[in-house]
Design an enzyme around this catalytic site. Structure first.
Site, short mmCIF file in Angstrom:
data_model
loop_
_atom_site.label_atom_id
_atom_site.label_comp_id
_atom_site.label_asym_id
_atom_site.label_seq_id
_atom_site.Cartn_x
_atom_site.Cartn_y
_atom_site.Cartn_z
N ASP A 33 45.23 -5.44 5.99
CA ASP A 33 46.37 -6.05 5.29
C ASP A 33 46.86 -5.24 4.09
OD1 ASP A 33 44.10 -6.51 3.82
OD2 ASP A 33 44.52 -8.60 3.39
N LYS B 26 46.54 -22.51 35.91
CA LYS B 26 45.71 -21.80 34.92
C LYS B 26 44.74 -22.82 34.34
CE LYS B 26 47.58 -18.51 32.06
NZ LYS B 26 46.73 -17.34 32.02
N GLY C 194 34.66 -7.28 0.54
CA GLY C 194 33.97 -7.47 1.83
C GLY C 194 33.65 -6.12 2.47
N ASP D 288 42.37 -5.14 -1.17
CA ASP D 288 43.37 -5.37 -2.22
C ASP D 288 42.76 -5.78 -3.57
OD1 ASP D 288 42.65 -7.79 -1.17
OD2 ASP D 288 44.66 -8.65 -1.20
N GLY D 289 41.77 -6.67 -3.55
CA GLY D 289 41.15 -7.11 -4.81
C GLY D 289 40.52 -5.93 -5.53
N SER D 290 39.87 -5.06 -4.77
CA SER D 290 39.20 -3.90 -5.35
C SER D 290 40.22 -2.95 -5.97
CB SER D 290 38.42 -3.15 -4.26
OG SER D 290 37.66 -4.05 -3.51
N MET E 3 38.71 -13.56 11.82
CA MET E 3 38.94 -13.36 10.39
C MET E 3 40.36 -12.88 10.10
SD MET E 3 35.54 -11.97 8.52
CE MET E 3 34.34 -13.15 7.90
N ARG F 268 30.38 14.57 0.41
CA ARG F 268 30.29 15.98 0.86
C ARG F 268 31.53 16.78 0.46
NH1 ARG F 268 26.53 15.43 6.30
NH2 ARG F 268 24.66 14.99 5.05
N ARG G 205 42.05 -13.53 6.24
CA ARG G 205 42.28 -14.57 5.23
C ARG G 205 43.77 -14.81 5.02
NH1 ARG G 205 38.62 -13.10 0.52
NH2 ARG G 205 39.79 -11.21 0.89
N THR H 123 38.75 -2.40 4.76
CA THR H 123 38.75 -3.84 5.02
C THR H 123 39.05 -4.07 6.48
OG1 THR H 123 40.00 -5.91 4.71
CG2 THR H 123 41.15 -3.91 4.10
N ASP I 99 40.57 -6.52 7.61
CA ASP I 99 41.81 -7.30 7.74
C ASP I 99 43.06 -6.48 8.03
OD1 ASP I 99 40.25 -9.47 7.20
OD2 ASP I 99 41.08 -9.90 5.23
N ARG J 62 31.53 -9.02 -5.06
CA ARG J 62 32.80 -9.49 -5.65
C ARG J 62 32.40 -9.92 -7.06
NH1 ARG J 62 36.07 -10.06 -0.90
NH2 ARG J 62 34.99 -10.95 0.87
N ARG K 216 30.08 9.14 3.00
CA ARG K 216 29.56 10.46 3.41
C ARG K 216 30.63 11.55 3.21
NH1 ARG K 216 30.32 12.94 8.34
NH2 ARG K 216 28.73 14.43 9.04
O1 F6P Z 1 38.68 -9.58 3.43
C1 F6P Z 1 37.78 -9.46 4.46
C2 F6P Z 1 37.24 -10.79 4.87
O2 F6P Z 1 36.34 -10.52 5.92
C3 F6P Z 1 38.27 -11.84 5.26
O3 F6P Z 1 38.79 -11.66 6.54
C4 F6P Z 1 37.48 -13.11 5.09
O4 F6P Z 1 38.29 -14.21 4.86
C5 F6P Z 1 36.66 -12.82 3.88
O5 F6P Z 1 36.50 -11.41 3.83
C6 F6P Z 1 35.31 -13.48 3.87
O6 F6P Z 1 34.68 -13.23 2.66
P1 F6P Z 1 33.16 -13.56 2.31
O7 F6P Z 1 32.33 -12.48 2.93
O8 F6P Z 1 33.10 -13.53 0.85
O9 F6P Z 1 32.85 -14.87 2.94
#
Ligand code: F6P
Length: 323
Positions: free
Chosen positions: A130, A214, A11, A103-105, A170, A25, A172, A126, A128, A72, A21
């Site tokens: 994470d 409230k 993502g 993480d996947g990358s 977002m 450089r 995941r 990312t 996230d 991906r 950049r």
């Molecule tokens: O990992 C980044 C992220 O934005 C997550 O928060 C989200 O679940 C996912 O990518 C969405 O992925 P895609 O762009 O493939 O829908």
């Protein structure tokens, strides 16, 4: 090492361009030749590789997305796909790689090293946040600011109509965006995957808030929360507490776009610089991280294990201040 490649993967995240950049450089300043690889691992497999000069990265520090595009790649998950990628890198004489992604990358980069000996270093990109071993990832700060801007707007309409908004953000597998933006927006509740979510506790909290006059509230839900997301939470609230007129907003991919914040631009510049310096110094199969004021190199294996903890202190603050 004479030639390196740079690519973005997974993502996209605001600040990836600033990192490209910086890496380009820094490489040129250290006498290396640099190649840009388009569309991440897919472009590596297809040989979508071009030489890059300093002028190729002019005027991009402020731009969201990634000029190198991202993808991906399913094909890269296969040994044959990875062999094709490695063959293309060898064809171009590329000995080292800077991978900007999540993480996947990094899992991919690690396998590429194990199977084909390609020396790879990661810059965490990312929204996230994470990845273990870095306080912040590139894009996280911008995404949090995007959420805050949107929720401030929702507050205006929520207060005018006496409504409850359930806002899904977002994340995941992680609640970093939810927690930080929730505190910044003064959310009445924040639901994250790292802590158990009890809908009855949430409803009780909303009930108590209502009795304290409230009459509008914001609940932030991370998309990975076990409640199932904003629509499910809204249904559960409606079924058990009918004082509020409930609305749902899913912020979605808007959180991934936009011009990076100053914080992300600086972080990305530091990380792109440190990634290339690291490769030159013989550090590979590691991710660049920032811990406090220090730049560190964290083994991929540790970074991607999903064991980065949410800040318990912030969780406590959120709970206390939302009453
Ligand atoms: O990992 C980044 C992220 O934005 C997550 O928060 C989200 O679940 C996912 O990518 C969405 O992925 P895609 O762009 O493939 O829908």
């Amino acid at each position: 090492m004479k030639r390196i490649g740079i690519f973005t993967s997974g993502g996209d995240a605001p600040g990836m361009n600033a990192c490209i950049r910086a890496a380009v450089r820094t490489a040129l300043a250290n006498g290396l030749e640099v190649f840009g690889i388009y569309r991440g691992y897919q472009g590596m497999i297809e040989g979508d590789i071009i030489p890059m000069q300093s002028s190729d990265v002019s005027n991009i520090i402020q731009r969201g997305g990634t000029i190198l595009k991202t993808a991906r790649s399913e094909e890269f998950r296969t040994p044959e796909g990875r062999a094709k990628a490695a063959e293309n890198l060898r064809k171009y004489g590329i000995e080292g790689l800077v991978c900007i992604g999540g993480d996947g990358s990094f899992k991919g980069a690690s396998v590429l090293y194990e199977e084909h000996g390609i020396k790879t270093i990661g810059a965490p990109g990312t929204i996230d946040n994470d990845l273990y071993g870095t306080d912040s990832t590139i894009g996280y700060d911008t995404a949090v600011n995007t959420v805050v801007e949107a929720v401030d707007k929702l507050r205006d309409t929520a207060a005018s109509h006496n409504r409850l908004f359930i806002v899904e953000v977002m994340g995941r597998d992680a609640g970093f965006i939810a927690l930080r933006s929730g505190i910044a927006c003064g959310a009445e509740a924040i639901l994250v995957p790292e802590t158990p979510t009890y809908i009855d506790v949430l409803i009780q909290k909303l009930r108590e808030g209502w009795s304290r006059k409230k009459h509008s509230s914001i609940v932030i839900v991370a998309e990975g929360d076990e409640s199932g997301g904003a629509y499910q939470v809204a249904e559960a609230v409606k079924a058990n507490f009918n004082k509020y007129d409930v609305r749902v907003t899913i912020l979605g991919h808007i959180q991934r776009g936009g011009s990076p914040s100053a914080y992300d631009r600086v972080l990305a510049s530091e990380m792109g610089y440190a990634a290339v310096k690291g490769l030159i110094a013989g550090k590979y199969n590691v991710m660049v991280g920032r811990q406090g004021r220090e730049i560190v190199y964290v083994p991929f294996e540790k970074a991607i294990k999903h064991n980065k903890e949410l800040n318990r202190y912030l969780l406590e603050i959120a709970e206390t201040l939302s009453r």
